[in-house]
Structures are given as C-alpha cells and as structure tokens.
Design a protein around this motif. Structure first.
Motif, PDB file in Angstrom:
ATOM      1  N   PHE A   1       1.714   8.324  -8.077  1.00  0.00           N
ATOM      2  CA  PHE A   1       0.492   9.050  -8.029  1.00  0.00           C
ATOM      3  C   PHE A   1      -0.572   7.852  -8.414  1.00  0.00           C
ATOM      4  O   PHE A   1      -0.408   7.079  -9.044  1.00  0.00           O
ATOM      5  CB  PHE A   1       0.425  10.068  -8.663  1.00  0.00           C
ATOM      6  N   ARG A   2      -1.718   8.296  -8.079  1.00  0.00           N
ATOM      7  CA  ARG A   2      -3.017   7.628  -8.501  1.00  0.00           C
ATOM      8  C   ARG A   2      -4.145   8.516  -8.881  1.00  0.00           C
ATOM      9  O   ARG A   2      -4.358   9.462  -8.557  1.00  0.00           O
ATOM     10  CB  ARG A   2      -3.325   6.701  -7.297  1.00  0.00           C
TER      11      ARG A   2
ATOM     12  N   GLY B   1       0.861  -1.086   0.016  1.00  0.00           N
ATOM     13  CA  GLY B   1       0.043  -0.047  -0.055  1.00  0.00           C
ATOM     14  C   GLY B   1       0.889   1.129  -0.114  1.00  0.00           C
ATOM     15  O   GLY B   1       1.934   1.449   0.199  1.00  0.00           O
ATOM     16  N   TYR B   2       0.122   2.486   0.019  1.00  0.00           N
ATOM     17  CA  TYR B   2       0.829   3.640  -0.029  1.00  0.00           C
ATOM     18  C   TYR B   2       0.447   4.409   0.931  1.00  0.00           C
ATOM     19  O   TYR B   2       0.195   5.442   1.050  1.00  0.00           O
ATOM     20  CB  TYR B   2       0.369   4.381  -1.446  1.00  0.00           C
TER      21      TYR B   2
ATOM     22  N   LYS C   1       7.767   2.794 -15.919  1.00  0.00           N
ATOM     23  CA  LYS C   1       6.712   3.148 -15.019  1.00  0.00           C
ATOM     24  C   LYS C   1       5.977   1.704 -15.008  1.00  0.00           C
ATOM     25  O   LYS C   1       6.012   0.879 -15.395  1.00  0.00           O
ATOM     26  CB  LYS C   1       5.664   4.061 -15.784  1.00  0.00           C
ATOM     27  N   ARG C   2       5.228   1.533 -13.521  1.00  0.00           N
ATOM     28  CA  ARG C   2       4.397   0.593 -12.988  1.00  0.00           C
ATOM     29  C   ARG C   2       2.942   1.030 -12.986  1.00  0.00           C
ATOM     30  O   ARG C   2       2.838   2.055 -12.543  1.00  0.00           O
ATOM     31  CB  ARG C   2       4.986  -0.008 -11.916  1.00  0.00           C
ATOM     32  N   VAL C   3       2.390   0.260 -13.357  1.00  0.00           N
ATOM     33  CA  VAL C   3       0.809   0.547 -13.213  1.00  0.00           C
ATOM     34  C   VAL C   3       0.036  -0.642 -12.681  1.00  0.00           C
ATOM     35  O   VAL C   3       0.313  -1.587 -12.952  1.00  0.00           O
ATOM     36  CB  VAL C   3       0.196   0.859 -14.564  1.00  0.00           C
TER      37      VAL C   3
ATOM     38  N   ASP D   1      -9.183   0.061  -3.609  1.00  0.00           N
ATOM     39  CA  ASP D   1     -10.230   1.090  -4.217  1.00  0.00           C
ATOM     40  C   ASP D   1     -10.046   0.859  -5.922  1.00  0.00           C
ATOM     41  O   ASP D   1      -9.248   1.761  -6.412  1.00  0.00           O
ATOM     42  CB  ASP D   1     -10.431   2.789  -3.950  1.00  0.00           C
ATOM     43  N   PRO D   2     -10.365  -0.085  -6.568  1.00  0.00           N
ATOM     44  CA  PRO D   2     -10.113  -0.352  -7.747  1.00  0.00           C
ATOM     45  C   PRO D   2     -10.429   0.488  -8.868  1.00  0.00           C
ATOM     46  O   PRO D   2      -9.976   0.686 -10.018  1.00  0.00           O
ATOM     47  CB  PRO D   2     -10.859  -1.766  -7.876  1.00  0.00           C
ATOM     48  N   SER D   3     -11.207   1.714  -8.350  1.00  0.00           N
ATOM     49  CA  SER D   3     -11.507   2.722  -9.319  1.00  0.00           C
ATOM     50  C   SER D   3     -10.387   3.801  -9.525  1.00  0.00           C
ATOM     51  O   SER D   3     -10.596   4.354 -10.506  1.00  0.00           O
ATOM     52  CB  SER D   3     -12.730   3.482  -8.889  1.00  0.00           C
ATOM     53  N   TYR D   4      -9.377   3.335  -8.822  1.00  0.00           N
ATOM     54  CA  TYR D   4      -7.913   4.308  -8.689  1.00  0.00           C
ATOM     55  C   TYR D   4      -7.002   3.515  -9.510  1.00  0.00           C
ATOM     56  O   TYR D   4      -6.958   2.298  -9.098  1.00  0.00           O
ATOM     57  CB  TYR D   4      -7.615   4.818  -7.466  1.00  0.00           C
ATOM     58  N   VAL D   5      -6.263   4.161 -10.375  1.00  0.00           N
ATOM     59  CA  VAL D   5      -5.142   3.456 -11.115  1.00  0.00           C
ATOM     60  C   VAL D   5      -3.892   4.054 -10.257  1.00  0.00           C
ATOM     61  O   VAL D   5      -3.667   5.482 -10.324  1.00  0.00           O
ATOM     62  CB  VAL D   5      -5.106   3.888 -12.654  1.00  0.00           C
ATOM     63  N   VAL D   6      -2.990   3.438  -9.812  1.00  0.00           N
ATOM     64  CA  VAL D   6      -1.847   3.668  -9.425  1.00  0.00           C
ATOM     65  C   VAL D   6      -0.648   3.582 -10.399  1.00  0.00           C
ATOM     66  O   VAL D   6      -0.388   2.693 -10.791  1.00  0.00           O
ATOM     67  CB  VAL D   6      -1.596   2.961  -7.807  1.00  0.00           C
ATOM     68  N   THR D   7       0.235   4.809 -10.471  1.00  0.00           N
ATOM     69  CA  THR D   7       1.089   4.899 -11.363  1.00  0.00           C
ATOM     70  C   THR D   7       2.377   5.169 -10.610  1.00  0.00           C
ATOM     71  O   THR D   7       2.326   6.255  -9.961  1.00  0.00           O
ATOM     72  CB  THR D   7       0.770   5.633 -12.728  1.00  0.00           C
ATOM     73  N   MET D   8       3.521   4.543 -11.058  1.00  0.00           N
ATOM     74  CA  MET D   8       4.849   4.955 -10.442  1.00  0.00           C
ATOM     75  C   MET D   8       5.706   5.262 -11.730  1.00  0.00           C
ATOM     76  O   MET D   8       5.855   4.280 -12.539  1.00  0.00           O
ATOM     77  CB  MET D   8       5.379   4.268  -9.613  1.00  0.00           C
ATOM     78  N   TYR D   9       6.284   6.444 -11.928  1.00  0.00           N
ATOM     79  CA  TYR D   9       7.247   6.605 -12.989  1.00  0.00           C
ATOM     80  C   TYR D   9       8.688   6.717 -12.070  1.00  0.00           C
ATOM     81  O   TYR D   9       8.888   6.967 -11.026  1.00  0.00           O
ATOM     82  CB  TYR D   9       7.048   7.912 -13.257  1.00  0.00           C
TER      83      TYR D   9
END
Length: 215
Positions: A120-121, A97-98, A164-166, A172-180
């Motif tokens: 960010f998400r 988790g974040y 990047k990882r997505v 909350d699956p409605s959010y997409v978490v992205t890391m650059y």
DNA sequence: CGCTTTTGACCTGCGC
DNA sequence: GCGCAGGTCAAAAGCG
C-alpha cells in the motif's frame, strides 16, 4: 509523526497478525470494505470519518493472503500461489510501478503466490511509518527506473520473519510505498499497550494498535 | 554495552 | 554463458 499515518499503517500489520484475509485489493475502499476499519480499530473511526484515512491518503495496491480463496471477487481476491520469482515480479509492486495493468495481467495469467503480502502507499513526509512493530533495517538498494532507494526492514522480534520494503513512489515522491511480506508470529508491543489502556478505561478491544501518542 | 543503521559485497534468478 | 537487477549478508560505525 502524523497520527493519521500511524493509524493507517497499523491496519495492515494487525490484519496480518490476526491472519485476516482481505478481499479484492486495488483500492483503499475495497480493502477496508472487507472489514470495516471502525470494527477493527474503534478508536480510529474518527480519523476515517474525517477523511484523514480516505483513498486520497491511502492506496492499497495489493491485499494478499495465501489462504484466501474468494471466487468472483476482484482480480487479486483469488491469487493462486506464485511458483517462480518471475511470476512474483509480474504482480508484486516493484520498480516498474504499481499499475493496475500489472495486476490485471497477473490475474489473466492465473498466477499463484505462496506468501502473505500486502502493499500500500501512504502520503507521508516520513519514510518509515509507525505500525506498532519494531523493525530493523538490513538493506538499502537503489532501484532501476526510480530515483528513490528502496529500504529493507525485518521484524526485530526473534523468530519473526516478517519483512517490509519501503520506498518513495517514483511518480509522486510525496507518497511512501510499503510492502509487508509474511505474518507476525507475535503480538505487537503496541497492541498489548492498547488493550491494557482500554481495559483500564472500561472499554476492551482484543485487536489494537500502537501506543497512542502523547501529544 | 547492546541494538540499530549504513553500505559495499555477495548471491540468485532472469533475460538475452 | 554473461550481464543486469533485486534481495540479503555482514562488518563497521553510530547512538542512546
């Protein structure tokens, strides 16, 4: 795709390319506060003004820059370079988790890192956000404690090592978490287009975003 | 035909 | 040393 998502996703890679350090982190407001979004992306200010890109839609979990050293700012403002993978795990958003707890723990331990990372998400129905760069998927992995797989992308541009990882937020699956991770060593194709278009209309911006959608 | 996606295998680091 | 988990590789398939 949703225009707001394209705009939101544009901001971070653009900053990475411009090597703009960002202070603090941990919230969208503090992230954008370091450099007003409207200043960077004039044409997107309307979206911010209407709340399309407000904190409810965009959360910045981490805003990292290896050359950023700002005393007294938020927990992640002066992140010393990480030395081991274990240290990275403590502060990099992952299957655990974040949480703010992870961030505070990392800050307390004075951990250091060596790479530019931004996580960010965004609330989105789509998995991959259009950030103006061309990405090539090179891996997919199921993550422990998360029902959603994590996708790995690499910048398609030759000699550019940005990754990047997505993944979908496990809570909350409605959010997409992205890391650059990394810094683009080239200009996004969209940036070129954007500058040219505005010059044609009498307005010129050095930093830009992806090609405006035609609908 | 060239590029992207898929997906199983492999590699590496960490905890026990 | 062993097992687990995350990250990457690479061959095959798909697509425009």
């Amino acid at each position: 795709m949703h225009m707001a998502l394209a705009l939101a996703a544009d901001l971070l890679p653009a900053m990475a390319y411009r090597h703009e350090p960002c202070n603090g982190g941990g919230s969208a407001s503090s992230f954008f506060g370091s450099r007003p979004a409207a200043a960077l992306f004039p044409s997107s200010s309307a979206a911010f003004g209407t709340g399309l890109l407000g904190p409810a839609h965009l959360d910045v979990f981490e805003c990292l820059s290896s050359d950023e050293r700002v005393p007294g700012a938020a927990a992640f403002a002066t992140p010393p370079p990480l030395r081991t993978a274990a240290e990275r795990v403590a502060v990099v958003p992952d299957a655990e988790g974040y949480s703010g707890h992870a961030r505070s723990v990392a800050a307390e331990e004075g951990l250091r890192r060596t790479t530019d990372r931004v996580a960010f998400r965004v609330r989105s129905d789509e998995e991959v956000l259009d950030d103006g760069y061309k990405w090539r998927k090179y891996g997919k992995k199921s993550v422990k404690n998360s029902p959603n797989p994590r996708n790995y992308y690499r910048c398609s541009t030759e000699s550019c090592n940005v990754k990047k990882r997505v993944e979908r937020d496990k809570d909350d699956p409605s959010y997409v978490v992205t890391m650059y991770e990394g810094v683009h060593n080239h200009v996004s194709p969209g940036t070129i287009y954007y500058a040219a278009q505005d010059a044609a209309s009498g307005r010129f911006f050095v930093a830009g975003m992806h090609q405006p959608l035609g609908h």
